[in-house]
Design an enzyme around this catalytic site. Structure first.
Site, short mmCIF file in Angstrom:
data_model
loop_
_atom_site.label_atom_id
_atom_site.label_comp_id
_atom_site.label_asym_id
_atom_site.label_seq_id
_atom_site.Cartn_x
_atom_site.Cartn_y
_atom_site.Cartn_z
N HIS A 41 0.85 -1.20 0.00
CA HIS A 41 0.00 0.00 0.00
C HIS A 41 0.87 1.24 0.00
CE1 HIS A 41 -4.11 -1.55 1.06
NE2 HIS A 41 -3.37 -2.63 1.03
N TYR A 45 -8.77 5.46 8.12
CA TYR A 45 -8.78 5.87 9.52
C TYR A 45 -9.85 6.94 9.67
CZ TYR A 45 -4.31 3.55 10.42
OH TYR A 45 -3.31 2.61 10.58
N PRO A 88 -2.41 0.63 19.00
CA PRO A 88 -2.27 0.11 17.63
C PRO A 88 -2.57 1.11 16.52
CG PRO A 88 -4.21 -0.81 18.70
CD PRO A 88 -3.50 -0.02 19.73
N LYS A 131 2.48 -0.04 14.91
CA LYS A 131 3.93 -0.07 15.11
C LYS A 131 4.47 -1.21 15.96
CE LYS A 131 4.94 3.56 12.78
NZ LYS A 131 5.39 3.27 11.43
N TYR A 162 4.65 6.87 9.42
CA TYR A 162 3.85 5.67 9.17
C TYR A 162 4.66 4.61 8.43
CZ TYR A 162 -0.49 3.04 8.72
OH TYR A 162 -1.47 2.08 8.84
C1 LIG Z 1 -5.40 -6.35 18.13
C2 LIG Z 1 -3.96 -5.98 17.86
C3 LIG Z 1 -3.62 -5.37 16.67
C4 LIG Z 1 -2.29 -5.03 16.40
N1 LIG Z 1 -1.98 -4.43 15.20
C5 LIG Z 1 -0.69 -4.15 14.93
C6 LIG Z 1 -0.29 -3.62 13.64
O1 LIG Z 1 -1.12 -3.42 12.74
N2 LIG Z 1 1.02 -3.39 13.40
C7 LIG Z 1 1.97 -3.64 14.37
O2 LIG Z 1 3.17 -3.43 14.10
N3 LIG Z 1 1.64 -4.14 15.59
C8 LIG Z 1 0.34 -4.41 15.89
N4 LIG Z 1 0.01 -4.98 17.10
C9 LIG Z 1 1.06 -5.23 18.08
C10 LIG Z 1 1.86 -6.49 17.79
O3 LIG Z 1 1.01 -7.58 17.60
C11 LIG Z 1 2.83 -6.74 18.94
O4 LIG Z 1 3.54 -5.55 19.20
C12 LIG Z 1 3.82 -7.86 18.62
O5 LIG Z 1 3.18 -9.11 18.70
C13 LIG Z 1 5.00 -7.83 19.58
O6 LIG Z 1 5.82 -8.95 19.35
P1 LIG Z 1 6.64 -9.59 20.55
O7 LIG Z 1 7.37 -10.75 19.97
O8 LIG Z 1 7.38 -8.55 21.25
O9 LIG Z 1 5.53 -10.07 21.61
P2 LIG Z 1 4.40 -11.17 21.47
O10 LIG Z 1 3.89 -11.26 20.08
O11 LIG Z 1 3.44 -10.90 22.56
O12 LIG Z 1 5.16 -12.53 21.75
C14 LIG Z 1 5.57 -12.90 23.04
C15 LIG Z 1 5.56 -14.41 23.13
O13 LIG Z 1 6.04 -14.81 24.41
C16 LIG Z 1 5.23 -15.85 24.91
N5 LIG Z 1 5.34 -15.83 26.37
C17 LIG Z 1 4.76 -14.98 27.25
N6 LIG Z 1 5.10 -15.30 28.51
C18 LIG Z 1 5.92 -16.37 28.42
C19 LIG Z 1 6.59 -17.16 29.40
N7 LIG Z 1 6.48 -16.89 30.71
N8 LIG Z 1 7.34 -18.19 28.99
C20 LIG Z 1 7.46 -18.48 27.65
N9 LIG Z 1 6.84 -17.75 26.68
C21 LIG Z 1 6.08 -16.72 27.08
C22 LIG Z 1 3.85 -15.51 24.40
O14 LIG Z 1 2.99 -16.64 24.36
C23 LIG Z 1 4.15 -14.98 23.01
O15 LIG Z 1 4.12 -15.98 22.02
C24 LIG Z 1 -1.30 -5.32 17.38
C25 LIG Z 1 -1.63 -5.95 18.59
C26 LIG Z 1 -2.95 -6.28 18.84
C27 LIG Z 1 -3.29 -6.96 20.14
#
Ligand SMILES: Cc1cc2nc3c(=O)[nH]c(=O)nc-3n(C[C@H](O)[C@H](O)[C@H](O)COP(=O)(O)OP(=O)(O)OC[C@H]3O[C@@H](n4cnc5c(N)ncnc54)[C@H](O)[C@@H]3O)c2cc1C
Length: 395
Positions: free
Chosen positions: A75, A204, A295, A299, A387
């Site tokens: 996009h 948006y 969200p 980011k 963005y």
């Molecule tokens: C509805 C929604 C929409 C979103 N839209 C966007 C978007 O459009 N663009 C964007 O960039 N971001 C978006 N985000 C945010 C994005 O999904 C997160 O920022 C991203 O998943 C972060 O990645 P991470 O690996 O840091 O954490 P997570 O994806 O949370 O991964 C952490 C992992 O650790 C595991 N874990 C937790 N505790 C433990 C433990 N004690 N022992 C072992 N494993 C554990 C969890 O199960 C998980 O699999 C959105 C989030 C939501 C909820």
């Protein structure tokens, strides 16, 4: 039999953990990933979908971008809609040809898991009772249980990639981290629907009833959101009620919102959060374990990927030369950019949502801000460059 020793022990197999593990593999550094959920759960969780150009480029360089290149939707802009009219923000024109890619987080995780497994990566799902120890020494350890047996993993370093509710951040002694937080007085009710997106670009929308977002996952599947109460009871929202409210908020002359069966729905709270520093001894926090953004700026996933890019370089330098200066500067390098992304995500959120205590003055100011952003090239360029993703700064 799980490993008993590795160079980098990674807690969490989300985007941060899996990207880090694969980046380390590509640099010849051994890692073990411990995840408490099942692979299926992790790969089916509906979350992010907007990938910045820098994230897309990195995934492609890592050799996990083939399906994303084929199936991702590129996009080159978004639409800001208010007072019933749409206003395009043309990223291509404003940023010299750059754009974003829509490709679901779940698909990114499938590609990363496949790549880790194909290259002999050690990713253990459904582990229990993960806890991190001795990270203020040169011999940190992670203990956990798998299939009823207790294990201890000795590491050189631990990467806490376990999200906002994980175990790593709370394991850091009290007083080390400064927390910064803002909790918003609203949430998002999101649906995934078998409805082809009614707009080429993400829309948006600011409306008297609250914010709405029209987004998509594929040419057949739409992802739509409504501003709601933070503790909204999803049971009170029938599919008909959701579609009706989306129709009201997104209405625009000569435009029609296509409806379809709702495949999934849920409510997410909204907060801005970060800790400073993002490291303590040999424990490094990355992604949502260190920071959360609302969200609206799309980011979260991108920030998680940016953090582990810095971390992987730091580990690489350390293992190649013994030089730990980049690791020492990990928080400083990441936080400089994270604060700018926090600002952008807060700004988009503040501009587009109705605040419960908002006065008529606030509402007129929000309209004026939207009017300014959509009529000033300088303001639109500022939105566009944030963005599509700010550059990484290594100094
Ligand atoms: C509805 C929604 C929409 C979103 N839209 C966007 C978007 O459009 N663009 C964007 O960039 N971001 C978006 N985000 C945010 C994005 O999904 C997160 O920022 C991203 O998943 C972060 O990645 P991470 O690996 O840091 O954490 P997570 O994806 O949370 O991964 C952490 C992992 O650790 C595991 N874990 C937790 N505790 C433990 C433990 N004690 N022992 C072992 N494993 C554990 C969890 O199960 C998980 O699999 C959105 C989030 C939501 C909820």
């Amino acid at each position: 039999m799980p490993n008993v020793r590795t160079q980098v022990g990674i807690v969490g197999a989300g985007p941060a953990g899996l990207v880090l593990s694969h980046l380390l593999y590509l640099r010849g550094i051994d890692s073990v990933v411990l995840e408490n959920r099942s692979r299926q759960y992790v790969e089916e969780r509906v979350r992010a979908g907007v990938l910045e150009q820098g994230t897309v480029d990195l995934l492609a360089e890592m050799g996990v971008g083939e399906r994303m290149k084929k199936e991702g939707l590129v996009h080159y802009g978004i639409e800001l809609r208010f007072l019933g009219r749409g206003h395009p923000i043309d990223f291509r024109e404003l940023t010299g040809g750059k754009g974003i890619t829509i490709y679901a987080q779940a698909e990114v995780l499938k590609d990363l898991n496949d790549a880790r497994i194909a290259t002999g990566g050690q990713v253990f799902f459904e582990v229990e009772d993960v806890s991190v120890h001795d990270f203020n020494t040169v011999q940190p350890k992670i203990s956990y249980r798998k299939d009823g047996h207790a294990y201890e993993l000795a590491c050189d370093f631990i990467a806490g990639c376990d999200g906002f509710h994980g175990t790593c951040r709370p394991s850091i002694p009290h007083g080390v981290l400064t927390e910064y937080e803002r909790v918003y007085p609203f949430g998002w009710l999101g649906i995934l629907a078998e409805a082809p997106p009614s707009s080429e670009e993400l829309v948006y929308c600011y409306h008297d009833h609250g914010f709405a977002l029209l987004s998509m996952r594929t040419p057949q599947i739409g992802r739509l959101y409504l501003q709601c109460k933070p503790d909204e009871d999803i049971a009170e929202w029938s599919d008909d009620r959701i579609w009706h409210e989306l129709q009201v908020r997104l209405a625009s002359t000569g435009w029609k919102l296509a409806e379809g069966p709702v495949l999934q729905k849920g409510v997410t709270g909204m907060r801005s959060f970060l800790v400073d520093p993002m490291q303590y001894g040999r424990l490094f926090l990355a992604g949502d374990s260190a920071h959360i953004v609302p969200p609206t700026g799309a980011k979260g996933l991108n920030l998680a990927v940016a953090d582990v890019q810095v971390l992987a370089r730091g580990f690489d330098k350390f293992y190649k030369t013994g030089d730990h200066t980049l690791l020492d500067r990990y928080s400083q390098i990441c936080l400089r950019r994270i604060w700018k992304v926090q600002r952008f995500s807060w700004w988009m959120t503040s501009m587009l949502h109705r605040f419960p205590d908002g006065t008529p003055f606030d509402q007129r100011r929000q309209i004026a801000e939207l009017d300014y952003v959509t009529s000033s090239r300088a303001a639109a360029t500022s939105l566009a460059e944030n963005y599509i993703g700010l550059p990484m700064e290594w100094d």
